[in-house]
Structures are given as C-alpha cells and as structure tokens.
Design a protein around this motif. Structure first.
Motif, PDB file in Angstrom:
ATOM      1  N   SER A  36       0.851  -1.198   0.000  1.00 30.15           N
ATOM      2  CA  SER A  36       0.000   0.000   0.000  1.00 30.15           C
ATOM      3  C   SER A  36       0.881   1.240   0.000  1.00 30.15           C
ATOM      4  O   SER A  36       2.099   1.140   0.151  1.00 30.15           O
ATOM      5  N   ALA A  37       0.244   2.382  -0.058  1.00 31.78           N
ATOM      6  CA  ALA A  37       0.935   3.657   0.148  1.00 31.78           C
ATOM      7  C   ALA A  37       1.134   3.839   1.652  1.00 31.78           C
ATOM      8  O   ALA A  37       0.372   3.274   2.436  1.00 31.78           O
ATOM      9  N   LYS A  47      -3.060   9.824   5.669  1.00 28.24           N
ATOM     10  CA  LYS A  47      -2.566   8.826   4.722  1.00 28.24           C
ATOM     11  C   LYS A  47      -2.003   9.535   3.486  1.00 28.24           C
ATOM     12  O   LYS A  47      -2.606  10.520   3.021  1.00 28.24           O
ATOM     13  N   THR A  49      -2.251   8.562   0.502  1.00 28.89           N
ATOM     14  CA  THR A  49      -3.292   8.556  -0.545  1.00 28.89           C
ATOM     15  C   THR A  49      -4.258   9.740  -0.378  1.00 28.89           C
ATOM     16  O   THR A  49      -4.679  10.340  -1.368  1.00 28.89           O
ATOM     17  N   GLU A 120       1.307   4.164  -3.754  1.00 21.62           N
ATOM     18  CA  GLU A 120       1.620   2.739  -3.845  1.00 21.62           C
ATOM     19  C   GLU A 120       2.859   2.536  -4.706  1.00 21.62           C
ATOM     20  O   GLU A 120       3.746   1.756  -4.390  1.00 21.62           O
ATOM     21  N   PHE A 182      -3.412  -1.407  -5.577  1.00 25.55           N
ATOM     22  CA  PHE A 182      -4.392  -0.331  -5.757  1.00 25.55           C
ATOM     23  C   PHE A 182      -4.682   0.080  -7.194  1.00 25.55           C
ATOM     24  O   PHE A 182      -5.574   0.855  -7.435  1.00 25.55           O
ATOM     25  N   ARG A 196     -11.234   2.475  -2.845  1.00 26.85           N
ATOM     26  CA  ARG A 196     -10.347   2.762  -1.713  1.00 26.85           C
ATOM     27  C   ARG A 196     -10.026   1.490  -0.931  1.00 26.85           C
ATOM     28  O   ARG A 196     -10.885   0.634  -0.754  1.00 26.85           O
ATOM     29  N   GLY A 197      -8.835   1.415  -0.445  1.00 22.52           N
ATOM     30  CA  GLY A 197      -8.399   0.209   0.270  1.00 22.52           C
ATOM     31  C   GLY A 197      -8.074  -0.929  -0.678  1.00 22.52           C
ATOM     32  O   GLY A 197      -7.923  -2.081  -0.268  1.00 22.52           O
ATOM     33  N   GLY A 198      -7.952  -0.596  -1.965  1.00 26.67           N
ATOM     34  CA  GLY A 198      -7.882  -1.632  -2.994  1.00 26.67           C
ATOM     35  C   GLY A 198      -6.569  -2.380  -3.139  1.00 26.67           C
ATOM     36  O   GLY A 198      -6.456  -3.247  -4.014  1.00 26.67           O
ATOM     37  N   SER A 199      -5.564  -2.101  -2.307  1.00 23.91           N
ATOM     38  CA  SER A 199      -4.339  -2.904  -2.415  1.00 23.91           C
ATOM     39  C   SER A 199      -4.612  -4.357  -2.037  1.00 23.91           C
ATOM     40  O   SER A 199      -3.954  -5.265  -2.539  1.00 23.91           O
ATOM     41  N   ASP A 200      -5.570  -4.556  -1.156  1.00 24.71           N
ATOM     42  CA  ASP A 200      -5.989  -5.933  -0.825  1.00 24.71           C
ATOM     43  C   ASP A 200      -6.439  -6.657  -2.091  1.00 24.71           C
ATOM     44  O   ASP A 200      -6.218  -7.852  -2.243  1.00 24.71           O
TER      45      ASP A 200
END
Ligand code: ASP
Length: 450
Positions: A36-37, A47, A49, A120, A182, A196-200
């Motif tokens: 993530s960032a 954050k 981001t 990221e 992300f 949002r939170g899309g690194s997962d």
C-alpha cells in the motif's frame, strides 16, 4: 510460493518497513510482495493517498499545491533517509511527481488517477530498494508489466479475466517481485485505480494469478475479531473463517479486509491469512473454503450504520406481476443499488446505503412509486443500522435467531426488520442506529459468553 500484502500502517515509516523486511526474510516462499501507500503513523496523521487526492483536487481547482507536495515528499524523504537508501531514489520520486503534475497532455480525471496511484507506486520502489540492502534479491514491478488489466472505471476498477494468464508467467521470475497495490491498466494502457483500500484486491489478484499456496494479508491487528473492538473490549479472536463468512463480516463494517478482495482468492481457492506486521508470530486468521462445523456456529457479529429503508406497501402486491421489477427499475434509474429487500405479501422494504440518496433523489423516487406503482404507502426511514450475525451452519442449528431476538429485547432495542440471507450464513437485523452499541454488546454476551 506465497503472496504477502502489506497495508498502509505496515509501510507508514522506516521502522515499519524494517519489520516488513524481517518478515519477508524469515520465509523464502514470500516471493510476491504487494504494498500500500504509507498510511497513518498515528491517529492524527494523514494517509499519503489522502494527500494525493487533495493534491488532485487542488490542481483541478487551480489552488496552491506547494504545501501538499511538500508533505507528500517529506513522508518519502523521512522513510528513505531513515532506511539509509540513496537520495537518488528521492529525486526519482520527486521528478516523477512533478512530471505528473505538469504534463498538460493528461486530462484532469486521468491525472487524478495517476496521482492517487503515486503512493503505492513509490512505496513499492522504496520497499524493493530496502529489501536489496538487507541482502534480498528484489525488484519493483509495475502492474502493467505484471499483467494487471482492468476495466475503465476510475476509482472502481474491475479485473479483466485475461490478466490471469500473464500473471501466471510471473512464477518464472527470479527473486522477489514488489508490486504496488491499488491500480491496474486498461487494455489501452490507461492507469485506473481500484476502490479505496484496494491494495488488498491487487494482492488477491496476484495470489490467484500465480496460484500461490497462500495469500498473506499483513495489517495491524493480530486477527479478525468476532466483533468490533471499539464496541466490546477484548473480543474473541477468530482463528478460521470461510470466504462466505468473511464476505458477510467485511460487508458490514469489518474493515480488516476489502470485501472485493475475496473474489479472486475465492475463485482460485487460495487460502487467505490475515496477519499482524507488528506481531508476526501471532497465528492470525485463516480464511478458507471449508471448515469443520463447530458447536457454536456464530463466528462474528458485524454492524454498520448509514442505512435507509424504503418501505412500500400495496394490497395484493403478491399477485401483481412485475411489481418488484418496476420498483427496482425506479431505483436503477436513479443509479441506486440496494442491500437487502425483505418482503411480505403486501409490502416490501428495500434497504439502501443512505449516502446514495440525495434529498432530490428521495423526493423523485417517492413520487414515482406513488404515481406509477399506485402504492398504498411509501415512506423512507433514515438513520438505520444493520447488524449481521454470521456463521456457517446456521441453517442446521436450532435457536440462533431466538437467541438474537432475546438479546435485542434485553437490550431494549426494537427490531425494525429481520432478514435471513438466502445463503443462510448470516442473519440481518435492521435497527435504529441509536441502539447500535447496546444491541451489539448484548448480542456478543449472548453468543460469546465469558
Ligand atoms: N492507499 C489506498 C487507500 O488508502 C489503497 C490501500 O491502502 O489499500 O485507499
């Protein structure tokens, strides 16, 4: 081989990145790293981001940007300096950022997407440089080179199936690959971010693509808790969950894992493990396809507020062919999705996220339902919360619902609506949000007695 994804708090500072390095070093199977960032270092922090989003807005509004740019670069400067990485890396990041900002050929919408991905992207470069300094053979890989192809929906990209074939070939690559989370690219080469939170989501896609034996999702909690720890002190940790259970929990407020991130792992049957960067020896929570049935079938209680219920009644609704379709069409015309729709013979409640409903849309919808569907009653109730009691095996366990209704009545909470999902992995209760904390505490005490 394993895919390990490190969230914003895991890469928020040099000290955190050192922990990440030690984790990767401790297991040679960790070949694919998704980052993530930099996130918040403490509660007051911002954050990266969010700073980048602010920067994109400032550019659009032609406001001053110097201060925001400084804040972004300072975050990377302190990380790079404290990790003793070369200052050239900082100049590289700074130049890349300036280039995005000043390139007049990039339309503003795309520019904002590229800016959003900068956190990221830079984080992956920093982590890969650091891994090399501790003796690991690592390199940065851009999502386009990795083969992450997505739909052209800015801020809400969806993976294209053809990505998986290319991703599979990454298995042949030597050393450790560090891929920014992300975002992906359209087939035309346009950068598009996930929600949002899309690194997962990226981590899950990579895990599915390379057919990893495990997808490890490193965050800042030891495990998924059975209930929101901000409401109940020291709640029970969950050791194993099924994908279906996790889906229900992450839908209603369990923010440890992005709800869209389950799909790629689920389809490819890759087990997911939620782990803590700050305490990597803790067992964590495993998310798997199947698990042994247990006596206490409830694994977790999730809740979220910000819902509204659209109630429509009409005598003989059950006999009117197409009523439901027409009703949902009205919502579709306004671009509104719905969450649940418990119904009776003469009435139906449609539960929607309140944030989708502007006062103008509300007025229009109510008017259309009254006029076009000739409904007897139509009204909208705002300020609702949804509680999900989640657990496999609920369908074959007697008394689960009865326990819930008793717990809610003991907490003096009125149930506005009940819905047992067709999957029978969850039971949903709609209540007024004022009673939410009381309701959750009482339900927790009932299903998880001390
Ligand atoms: N940095 C992105 C966000 O804050 C994505 C992520 O952290 O997963 O939404």
């Amino acid at each position: 081989m394993k895919v390990a994804k490190f969230g914003g708090s895991s890469v928020a500072s040099a000290d955190q990145i050192k922990k990440v390095g030690a984790i990767i070093q401790s297991d040679t199977e960790r070949k694919f790293i998704v980052v993530s960032a930099p996130g918040k270092r403490d509660a007051e922090d911002t954050k990266v981001t969010d700073l980048l989003i602010n920067l994109g807005e400032a550019i659009e509004l032609q406001q001053a940007t110097d201060e925001i740019i400084d804040r972004i670069l300072n975050r990377f400067n302190s990380i790079i300096t404290e990790l003793n990485l070369s200052q050239e890396l900082l100049s590289e990041l700074s130049n890349a950022l300036q280039e995005i900002i000043t390139d007049a050929h990039i339309p503003i919408g795309l520019k904002q997407e590229i800016l959003k991905s900068f956190g990221e992207d830079s984080s992956a470069k920093v982590v890969s440089a650091y891994l090399n300094t501790i003796g690991l053979k690592a390199r940065y890989m851009n999502p386009q080179d990795a083969g992450i192809l997505v739909s052209d929906e800015p801020g809400n990209a969806k993976i294209l199936n053809e990505s998986y074939e290319k991703l599979f070939t990454l298995r042949e690559q030597d050393g450790i690959l560090v891929i920014p989370g992300f975002f992906g690219y359209t087939t035309e080469g346009k950068l598009i971010t996930f929600s949002r939170g899309g690194s997962d989501i990226t981590g899950s896609i990579v895990a599915a693509g390379v057919k990893a034996k495990l997808y490890e999702n490193f965050t800042d909690v030891d495990s998924v808790f059975s209930v929101n720890p901000n409401i109940v002190n020291n709640p029970k940790e969950i050791t194993t969950l099924t994908y279906r259970e996790m889906r229900k929990l992450s839908y209603a407020g369990f923010s440890v894992f992005h709800d869209e991130a389950l799909i790629p792992a689920f389809n490819a049957k890759i087990p997911v493990c939620i782990k803590n960067t700050n305490n990597p020896s803790a067992r964590g929570t495993m998310i798997v396809a199947e698990k042994e049935p247990t006596k206490d079938c409830v694994v977790g209680i999730a809740s979220d507020s910000g819902f509204a219920s659209l109630y429509v009644s009409k005598y003989l609704m059950n006999k009117e062919i197409g009523f439901g379709r027409k009703l949902l069409q009205i919502l579709e015309d306004e671009g509104i999705s719905f969450e649940h729709a418990p119904s009776g013979i003469d009435d139906i409640s449609i539960i929607i996220r309140e944030r989708q409903l502007t006062p103008e849309k509300e007025e229009k919808i109510l008017k259309r339902i009254k006029n076009e569907l000739k409904a007897d009653t139509v009204h909208l109730q705002r300020g609702l919360a949804v509680i999900m009691v989640v657990g496999e095996g609920m369908n074959s366990t007697v008394g689960v619902a009865q326990k819930a209704t008793k717990a809610l009545s003991e907490a003096n909470v009125n149930i506005e609506m009940i819905n047992q999902g067709s999957s029978e992995v969850s039971m949903m209760f709609g209540i007024h949000m004022d009673g939410l904390e009381r309701a959750i505490r009482s339900l927790y005490a009932t299903y998880f007695p001390a």
